[in-house]
Design a protein around this motif. Structure first.
Motif, PDB file in Angstrom:
ATOM      1  N   LEU A 219       0.826  -1.204   0.000  1.00 41.89           N
ATOM      2  CA  LEU A 219       0.000   0.000   0.000  1.00 41.89           C
ATOM      3  C   LEU A 219       0.862   1.258   0.000  1.00 41.89           C
ATOM      4  CD1 LEU A 219      -2.745  -1.030   2.596  1.00 41.89           C
ATOM      5  CD2 LEU A 219      -2.958  -0.964   0.107  1.00 41.89           C
ATOM      6  N   ALA A 220       1.990   1.217   0.717  1.00 45.92           N
ATOM      7  CA  ALA A 220       2.873   2.385   0.785  1.00 45.92           C
ATOM      8  C   ALA A 220       3.510   2.691  -0.558  1.00 45.92           C
ATOM      9  CB  ALA A 220       3.961   2.158   1.835  1.00 45.92           C
ATOM     10  N   GLY A 221       3.603   1.691  -1.411  1.00 49.47           N
ATOM     11  CA  GLY A 221       4.207   1.888  -2.726  1.00 49.47           C
ATOM     12  C   GLY A 221       3.275   2.488  -3.746  1.00 49.47           C
ATOM     13  N   VAL A 222       2.018   2.688  -3.360  1.00 46.05           N
ATOM     14  CA  VAL A 222       1.029   3.277  -4.275  1.00 46.05           C
ATOM     15  C   VAL A 222       0.888   4.756  -3.953  1.00 46.05           C
ATOM     16  CG1 VAL A 222      -1.350   3.220  -5.075  1.00 46.05           C
ATOM     17  CG2 VAL A 222      -0.201   1.096  -4.423  1.00 46.05           C
ATOM     18  N   HIS A 223       1.082   5.620  -4.951  1.00 45.04           N
ATOM     19  CA  HIS A 223       1.053   7.065  -4.732  1.00 45.04           C
ATOM     20  C   HIS A 223      -0.210   7.669  -5.338  1.00 45.04           C
ATOM     21  CE1 HIS A 223       5.162   6.748  -3.278  1.00 45.04           C
ATOM     22  NE2 HIS A 223       5.487   6.104  -4.392  1.00 45.04           N
ATOM     23  N   GLY A 224      -0.532   8.869  -4.882  1.00 45.29           N
ATOM     24  CA  GLY A 224      -1.722   9.540  -5.379  1.00 45.29           C
ATOM     25  C   GLY A 224      -2.626   9.944  -4.234  1.00 45.29           C
ATOM     26  N   GLN A 225      -3.875  10.222  -4.555  1.00 49.19           N
ATOM     27  CA  GLN A 225      -4.871  10.645  -3.571  1.00 49.19           C
ATOM     28  C   GLN A 225      -5.998   9.609  -3.542  1.00 49.19           C
ATOM     29  OE1 GLN A 225      -5.433  14.687  -5.341  1.00 49.19           O
ATOM     30  NE2 GLN A 225      -5.009  15.408  -3.257  1.00 49.19           N
ATOM     31  N   PRO A 226      -5.933   8.651  -2.639  1.00 44.77           N
ATOM     32  CA  PRO A 226      -6.947   7.591  -2.607  1.00 44.77           C
ATOM     33  C   PRO A 226      -8.372   8.115  -2.470  1.00 44.77           C
ATOM     34  CG  PRO A 226      -5.108   7.049  -1.167  1.00 44.77           C
ATOM     35  CD  PRO A 226      -4.901   8.451  -1.598  1.00 44.77           C
ATOM     36  N   PHE A 227      -8.546   9.219  -1.717  1.00 45.86           N
ATOM     37  CA  PHE A 227      -9.880   9.775  -1.522  1.00 45.86           C
ATOM     38  C   PHE A 227     -10.224  10.866  -2.531  1.00 45.86           C
ATOM     39  CE2 PHE A 227      -9.490   8.588   3.221  1.00 45.86           C
ATOM     40  CZ  PHE A 227     -10.105   7.364   2.995  1.00 45.86           C
ATOM     41  N   GLY A 228      -9.379  11.028  -3.555  1.00 48.04           N
ATOM     42  CA  GLY A 228      -9.625  12.074  -4.542  1.00 48.04           C
ATOM     43  C   GLY A 228      -9.171  13.431  -4.040  1.00 48.04           C
ATOM     44  N   ALA A 387      -6.783   3.104  -2.908  1.00 48.42           N
ATOM     45  CA  ALA A 387      -5.440   3.347  -3.430  1.00 48.42           C
ATOM     46  C   ALA A 387      -5.033   2.296  -4.453  1.00 48.42           C
ATOM     47  CB  ALA A 387      -4.428   3.377  -2.285  1.00 48.42           C
ATOM     48  N   VAL A 388      -5.450   1.051  -4.239  1.00 46.91           N
ATOM     49  CA  VAL A 388      -4.984  -0.036  -5.100  1.00 46.91           C
ATOM     50  C   VAL A 388      -6.059  -0.561  -6.056  1.00 46.91           C
ATOM     51  CG1 VAL A 388      -3.241  -0.780  -3.440  1.00 46.91           C
ATOM     52  CG2 VAL A 388      -5.524  -1.786  -3.341  1.00 46.91           C
TER      53      VAL A 388
END
Length: 426
Positions: A219-228, A387-388
């Motif tokens: 999960l830490a390796g996924v970047h961006g804004q999970p909640f938009g 996120a994923v």
């Protein structure tokens, strides 16, 4: 997530190691929520009646908390009798009718009732079994692509089982998965959690943490804004305090039920504010719970409120609560069965208020704090899943079987000890 196993303090006896490992696992709310998860041990005991050896399953009792469990909090059952219940199930005995039969499998008159997850432990051939509800792992389990992600995150270490309500059939599904894949070290159960096994409890404890760390790293390796995108800035401490003073005195009397006034716990932390101010907040909050354990504390979904108005707060709350009660009553009518108990408190257990934060309600301060911690878990699960992949909630009929369903199934929320969290990590 530190490994707390201390070889100098760890007991030598296998049952004492079960209790020791359970306490370590339950001491960290990132590993499993309060009252959630269960652990077990299979070993040979001397039958007190016959004097002969018997294979016995020791499993955490229903509703007990791993972090504070003592030896007396573990149920003991003749393993062969539990496994023999498959004949009853195969002949058409319903799941709910099997639950009372567990007491007929009791070893040595142990009064502790066993967990509803007992079949999961019984059908694993290894002696030591750990079943936990770690946020990072449930984030994968509650994702639309859970099966593919299981292979991506853990390779061939974990197998995958789709959602099935806890009970005997789920235990049989796990047994068949293990038989078809003898090299597995555990399984991810959709919208539920994970289970793993080993030959001794030191190894099982290490594996339990290893699987969580691997999920966290993924999960830490996924970047961006999970909640938009963030649609609003977090409120200041002063604004939160003002909103709380405006809302709480009004609302406490309105959520009283059959003369019982409830206690509030307010969480206005940054993780909560991030969720409330995000683009996906309303959609995710309305989807509902991700696993049965969350539902038992937080109900099917929270009450979502905009920032309180400057006046007529009472009318604003009355309208919102009336709508929630009507929706909850309709949900109960859709999901109830012939043997369901009467509808319980129709008021929300969790309120999400923009400009304030989360308000959790319960009968005591400690229970309100626990309810809030469960919804914090839910936020972390939704964040990880988004996120994923895409967060998926349980179908509303499913969690209802743990709460408003058959009165013959244990209601874990009613079994939890009425006390604060002793020595728990936040």
């Amino acid at each position: 997530m530190p490994n707390l196993w201390d070889p100098k303090r760890a007991p030598k006896d296998s049952f004492d190691q079960l209790v020791y490992a359970s306490n370590l696992l339950g001491s960290d709310l990132r590993v499993t929520n309060f009252g959630g998860g269960n652990t077990s041990l299979k070993r040979t005991e001397i039958d007190p009646l016959t004097g002969e050896e018997a294979d016995v399953l020791w499993v955490k009792g229903s509703g007990g908390d791993l972090g504070s469990a003592k030896a007396s909090n573990f149920a003991s059952l003749y393993l062969n009798k539990v496994l023999a219940l498959e004949q009853k199930f195969a002949s058409g005995t319903p799941e709910d009718d099997l639950v009372p039969l567990y007491s007929h499998c009791t070893f040595n008159l142990n009064p502790t009732p066993c967990s509803i997850d007992t079949p999961l432990h019984a059908f694993v051939p290894d002696p030591c079994v750990s079943h936990l509800h770690a946020d990072a792992v449930i984030a994968i389990a509650a994702s639309r692509d859970a099966e593919n992600l299981t292979h991506e995150v853990w390779g061939g270490k974990l197998g995958f089982l789709p959602w099935k309500r806890p009970g005997f059939e789920l235990g049989l599904m796990l047994r068949d998965l293990i038989r078809a894949n003898p090299g597995l070290r555990g399984a991810l159960m959709g919208s539920h959690g994970y289970i793993c096994w080993a030959g001794d409890w030191h190894e099982c404890y290490d594996l339990s943490l290893e699987l969580i760390r691997e999920a966290e790293a993924f999960l830490a390796g996924v970047h961006g804004q999970p909640f938009g995108a963030m649609l609003s800035a977090p409120p200041t401490e002063e604004a939160v305090r003002g909103a709380a003073l405006q809302v709480l005195p009004e609302i406490r009397g309105k959520v009283a039920h059959v003369g019982q006034r409830w206690v509030a716990h307010v969480d206005a932390g940054p993780e909560v504010q991030e969720f409330l101010g995000s683009e996906k907040f309303e959609r995710l909050a309305k989807l509902g719970t991700s696993c049965p354990d969350h539902f038992l504390r937080t109900k099917i979904r929270p009450l979502v409120l905009d920032a309180p108005p400057t006046d007529e707060v009472g009318d604003w709350l009355d309208k919102a609560l009336s709508g929630f009660r009507e929706e909850y009553a309709a949900y109960y009518e859709r999901c109830k069965r012939s043997d369901s108990p009467p509808m319980r408190n129709p008021n929300p257990s969790v309120m999400l208020v923009r400009g304030l934060g989360m308000i959790a309600w319960a009968k005591s301060p400690s229970e309100a704090r626990i309810t809030a911690s469960f919804y914090r878990n839910a936020i972390e699960v939704m964040k990880g899943a988004e996120a994923v992949s895409e967060y998926t909630a349980l179908p509303e009929q499913e969690p209802s079987t743990s709460s408003i369903g058959s009165s013959r199934r244990p209601n874990c929320a009613d079994c939890l000890p009425r006390k604060s969290l002793p020595g728990r990590s936040p």
